[in-house]
Scaffold this active site. Structure first.
Site, PDB file in Angstrom:
ATOM      1  N   ASP A 204      39.644  45.479  50.285  1.00 28.89           N
ATOM      2  CA  ASP A 204      39.107  46.243  51.411  1.00 28.89           C
ATOM      3  C   ASP A 204      37.621  45.932  51.543  1.00 28.89           C
ATOM      4  O   ASP A 204      37.092  45.097  50.808  1.00 28.89           O
ATOM      5  CB  ASP A 204      39.325  47.759  51.192  1.00 28.89           C
ATOM      6  N   ASP A 206      33.926  48.110  51.729  1.00 28.09           N
ATOM      7  CA  ASP A 206      33.376  49.451  51.497  1.00 28.09           C
ATOM      8  C   ASP A 206      31.948  49.546  52.017  1.00 28.09           C
ATOM      9  O   ASP A 206      31.129  48.656  51.767  1.00 28.09           O
ATOM     10  CB  ASP A 206      33.364  49.744  49.985  1.00 28.09           C
ATOM     11  N   ASP A 259      36.637  51.325  53.780  1.00 28.58           N
ATOM     12  CA  ASP A 259      36.237  52.623  53.230  1.00 28.58           C
ATOM     13  C   ASP A 259      34.825  52.922  53.698  1.00 28.58           C
ATOM     14  O   ASP A 259      33.919  52.113  53.499  1.00 28.58           O
ATOM     15  CB  ASP A 259      36.228  52.591  51.692  1.00 28.58           C
TER      16      ASP A 259
HETATM   17  P1  ATP Z   1      38.221  45.367  45.838  1.00 31.99           P
HETATM   18  O1  ATP Z   1      37.419  44.148  46.062  1.00 31.99           O
HETATM   19  O2  ATP Z   1      39.602  45.064  45.400  1.00 31.99           O
HETATM   20  O3  ATP Z   1      38.194  46.323  46.987  1.00 31.99           O
HETATM   21  P2  ATP Z   1      36.397  47.181  44.615  1.00 31.99           P
HETATM   22  O4  ATP Z   1      35.638  47.076  43.348  1.00 31.99           O
HETATM   23  O5  ATP Z   1      35.614  47.146  45.885  1.00 31.99           O
HETATM   24  O6  ATP Z   1      37.517  46.076  44.583  1.00 31.99           O
HETATM   25  P3  ATP Z   1      37.474  49.716  45.518  1.00 31.99           P
HETATM   26  O7  ATP Z   1      38.795  50.301  45.183  1.00 31.99           O
HETATM   27  O8  ATP Z   1      37.242  49.328  46.925  1.00 31.99           O
HETATM   28  O9  ATP Z   1      37.249  48.504  44.497  1.00 31.99           O
HETATM   29  O10 ATP Z   1      36.415  50.772  45.087  1.00 31.99           O
HETATM   30  C1  ATP Z   1      35.015  50.528  45.115  1.00 31.99           C
HETATM   31  C2  ATP Z   1      34.358  51.508  44.187  1.00 31.99           C
HETATM   32  O11 ATP Z   1      34.419  52.807  44.741  1.00 31.99           O
HETATM   33  C3  ATP Z   1      35.085  51.577  42.858  1.00 31.99           C
HETATM   34  O12 ATP Z   1      34.339  50.919  41.895  1.00 31.99           O
HETATM   35  C4  ATP Z   1      35.207  53.033  42.526  1.00 31.99           C
HETATM   36  O13 ATP Z   1      34.375  53.354  41.455  1.00 31.99           O
HETATM   37  C5  ATP Z   1      34.759  53.738  43.764  1.00 31.99           C
HETATM   38  N1  ATP Z   1      35.876  54.562  44.250  1.00 31.99           N
HETATM   39  C6  ATP Z   1      37.031  54.130  44.771  1.00 31.99           C
HETATM   40  N2  ATP Z   1      37.818  55.164  45.122  1.00 31.99           N
HETATM   41  C7  ATP Z   1      37.133  56.281  44.825  1.00 31.99           C
HETATM   42  C8  ATP Z   1      37.385  57.668  44.960  1.00 31.99           C
HETATM   43  N3  ATP Z   1      38.518  58.139  45.472  1.00 31.99           N
HETATM   44  N4  ATP Z   1      36.423  58.520  44.564  1.00 31.99           N
HETATM   45  C9  ATP Z   1      35.275  58.078  44.043  1.00 31.99           C
HETATM   46  N5  ATP Z   1      34.978  56.768  43.889  1.00 31.99           N
HETATM   47  C10 ATP Z   1      35.884  55.885  44.264  1.00 31.99           C
HETATM   48 MN    MN Z   2      36.548  47.484  47.752  1.00 32.26          MN
HETATM   49 MN    MN Z   3      37.501  50.810  48.535  1.00 34.43          MN
END
Ligand code: ATP
Ligand code: MN
Ligand code: MN
Length: 335
Positions: A204, A206, A259
């Site tokens: 995703d 963020d 997100d």
């Molecule tokens: P990817 O590249 O697969 O998206 P990512 O490291 O960006 O990997 P995400 O799942 O998008 O992973 O989450 C980004 C960060 O946001 C995570 O490191 C996590 O700590 C934080 N996070 C995700 N979901 C929540 C949540 N529901 N509440 C609080 N923090 C969250």
């Molecule tokens: Mn992410």
């Molecule tokens: Mn995310």
């Protein structure tokens, strides 16, 4: 008669947030197997086992070169008996029989496919599997009632399971930026999550949004979401009021998960640190704070349980300093 021995000793601190972990991984064969077993444990709702495998993998990721023998692992933290068995199997036989058989198992394959649907977690997938639903077609034929998230997830299954590239993320960034400045001039948007850590793809994109004047960010989320909706960019949205967070699909050339997090400027550094990840890095930061400093860290604040005060910070560097940790930049938080 002389004997010489060259002893190679890796030294690694035990909390992942004390280590610098870049995207360069010299032990991918080992960490891939451990990550698969971690994922399988998580999908089976065995969180403790999942974390144990993740911690073991993170230690191997932090090593400066490939592990070639079990003796090199002596003294390393977080390597439990189970992880050591997996590593030994790979060093001796080239592959982990447990990881391989897990990967081939019907249950794992079904869990992967079903939780690949946006809005479907381990619990739901497990229930469906027990009812004999192992794939998407069986799910559609079963007549199970799906909530709106899951309907959208099923409809855009292929798009949402295709990795998001940095190029996709850049396009989305421009759109979100336009939305943010249109609804609140002066508001600022920062890329967070994996792309901030320098990853080249992710599941995703963020974003963290704030405004330099405290309070101006109130009500911003629904406005941003409405703007995106009015421009035809939204496929699905779920807004959590408390956390001021919204997930949405994005419709342009493909569906992408986004997100959005809105934070008041007073909490910005905590939100930035808390949402940059990796997930394990965040978990380890909170564990360090609690166990080593008697503090509670969240993506809103840092509380000192002994002094009974909130510790303020306007940058990530200050939060690391409060925690008594060396600052680790985002690109080295890839645990
Ligand atoms: P990817 O590249 O697969 O998206 P990512 O490291 O960006 O990997 P995400 O799942 O998008 O992973 O989450 C980004 C960060 O946001 C995570 O490191 C996590 O700590 C934080 N996070 C995700 N979901 C929540 C949540 N529901 N509440 C609080 N923090 C969250
Ligand atoms: Mn992410
Ligand atoms: Mn995310």
């Amino acid at each position: 008669q002389t004997s010489e021995a060259e002893v190679v000793v890796f030294s690694v601190p035990s909390y992942a947030c004390q280590r610098r972990t870049t995207l360069e991984n010299h032990n991918a064969v080992l960490t891939d197997a451990l990550a698969l077993l971690a994922e399988n444990a998580e999908l089976s709702e065995e969180e403790g086992r999942g974390v144990a495998f993740r911690r073991a993998a993170a230690v191997l990721k932090a090593l400066p070169r490939p592990v070639t023998s079990m003796t090199e692992l002596r003294g390393l933290p977080c390597l439990g008996d189970h992880s050591l068995r997996v590593i030994k199997d790979i060093l001796e036989n080239g592959a982990s029989s447990e990881a391989e058989s897990t990967k081939q198992s019907e249950r794992y394959k079904a869990l992967k496919v079903l939780t690949g649907i946006f809005g479907v977690g381990a619990k739901t997938a497990d229930r469906w599997i027990r009812e004999g639903i192992l794939g998407l077609q069986q799910l559609q034929e079963s007549g199970q009632t799906l909530n709106r998230a899951q309907q959208a997830g099923l409809e855009h299954y292929d798009d949402l399971n295709q990795p998001v590239t940095k190029a996709d993320a850049d396009v989305i960034s421009e759109i979100v930026e336009r939305a943010v400045v249109s609804v609140l001039p002066g508001a600022q948007m920062t890329l967070i999550g994996g792309f901030r850590r320098g990853k080249l793809s992710g599941h995703d994109v963020d974003f963290l949004i704030t405004h330099p004047e405290e309070g101006r960010e109130v009500g911003l989320m629904p406005k941003v979401v409405s703007w995106l909706e009015s421009q035809g960019f939204l496929l699905y949205q779920k807004t959590t009021r408390n956390s001021e967070r919204s997930r949405s699909g994005h419709k342009l050339w493909r569906a992408v998960r986004v997100d959005l997090v809105v934070s008041p400027i007073s909490q910005f550094a905590f939100a930035l640190l808390g949402w940059t990840g990796s997930k394990l890095f965040e978990r380890e930061l909170r564990r360090w704070a609690g166990h080593e400093r008697n503090m509670s860290l969240s993506s809103h604040a840092l509380y000192d349980n002994k002094q009974r005060i909130y510790l303020r910070a306007t940058s990530e560097e200050e939060i690391f300093a409060h925690l008594g940790l060396e600052f680790i930049p985002p690109s080295e938080r890839n645990t």
